[in-house]
Scaffold this active site. Structure first.
Site, PDB file in Angstrom:
ATOM      1  N   HIS A  98     -69.360  -6.065  22.002  1.00  0.00           N
ATOM      2  CA  HIS A  98     -68.404  -7.616  21.224  1.00  0.00           C
ATOM      3  C   HIS A  98     -69.196  -7.249  19.777  1.00  0.00           C
ATOM      4  O   HIS A  98     -69.497  -6.644  18.864  1.00  0.00           O
ATOM      5  CB  HIS A  98     -69.084  -8.468  21.955  1.00  0.00           C
ATOM      6  N   HIS A 132     -68.862 -10.479  16.801  1.00  0.00           N
ATOM      7  CA  HIS A 132     -69.242 -11.989  15.975  1.00  0.00           C
ATOM      8  C   HIS A 132     -68.325 -11.786  14.886  1.00  0.00           C
ATOM      9  O   HIS A 132     -68.605 -10.984  13.991  1.00  0.00           O
ATOM     10  CB  HIS A 132     -71.241 -11.373  15.666  1.00  0.00           C
TER      11      HIS A 132
END
Length: 161
Positions: free
Chosen positions: A106, A108
């Site tokens: 992922h 941010h």
């Protein structure tokens, strides 16, 4: 809490993408899904994940990495003026030593503000503290030798699962 995942069935982010784990969804496309972080570093801090599971930067396919990065760029460009942010950090953690706590790749997207009431993040290191020039040159030579242009990725890196 470290949630090392060996299978997508155990992954909270796979559950979010599948709709079985609740989230504050922001947007999605064919390949990626974006939602607000439940422990935000700033107002509007969100995560962009590939829909296909990969544990980290070393496992994600080049196509999913590209799609996730481009989605993060598109989202940052759209949300900064809406939120009144003055900048953005794009951040990835790969591995426990790098503070990864959910083992699904992922990014941010962290809007940044001068207003400390909207932004609780601090620099991770103190800028302006240079290392020894000789040590920097030696490290650069070692890294350059390992990273020749056009070299293929090491086996198992960026191949996706």
């Amino acid at each position: 809490m470290h949630e090392q995942v060996t299978a997508p069935d155990d992954c909270v982010f796979c559950g979010i993408v599948a709709g079985t784990v609740p989230c504050a969804k922001v947007t999605e496309d064919e390949t990626t899904f974006a939602f607000l972080d439940h422990d935000p570093g700033s107002d509007g801090h969100l995560l962009v994940v590939p829909k296909r599971h990969s544990a980290d930067l070393f496992e994600i396919s080049a196509d999913d990495l590209t799609a996730t990065t481009l989605a993060a760029q598109r989202i940052a460009t759209a949300i900064l003026p809406v939120l009144g942010a003055e900048g953005v950090n794009l951040f990835n953690c790969s591995g426990e030593a790098a503070w990864q706590t959910v083992f699904h790749f992922h990014l941010h997207v962290i809007p940044r503000y001068r207003d400390r009431g909207k932004d609780r993040l601090e620099l991770l290191f103190e800028p302006g503290r240079s290392a020894d020039d000789g040590a920097i040159a030696r490290r650069a030579a070692v890294l350059a030798a390992a990273l020749q242009p056009g070299d293929p990725l090491p086996a198992g890196v960026g191949r996706g699962t």
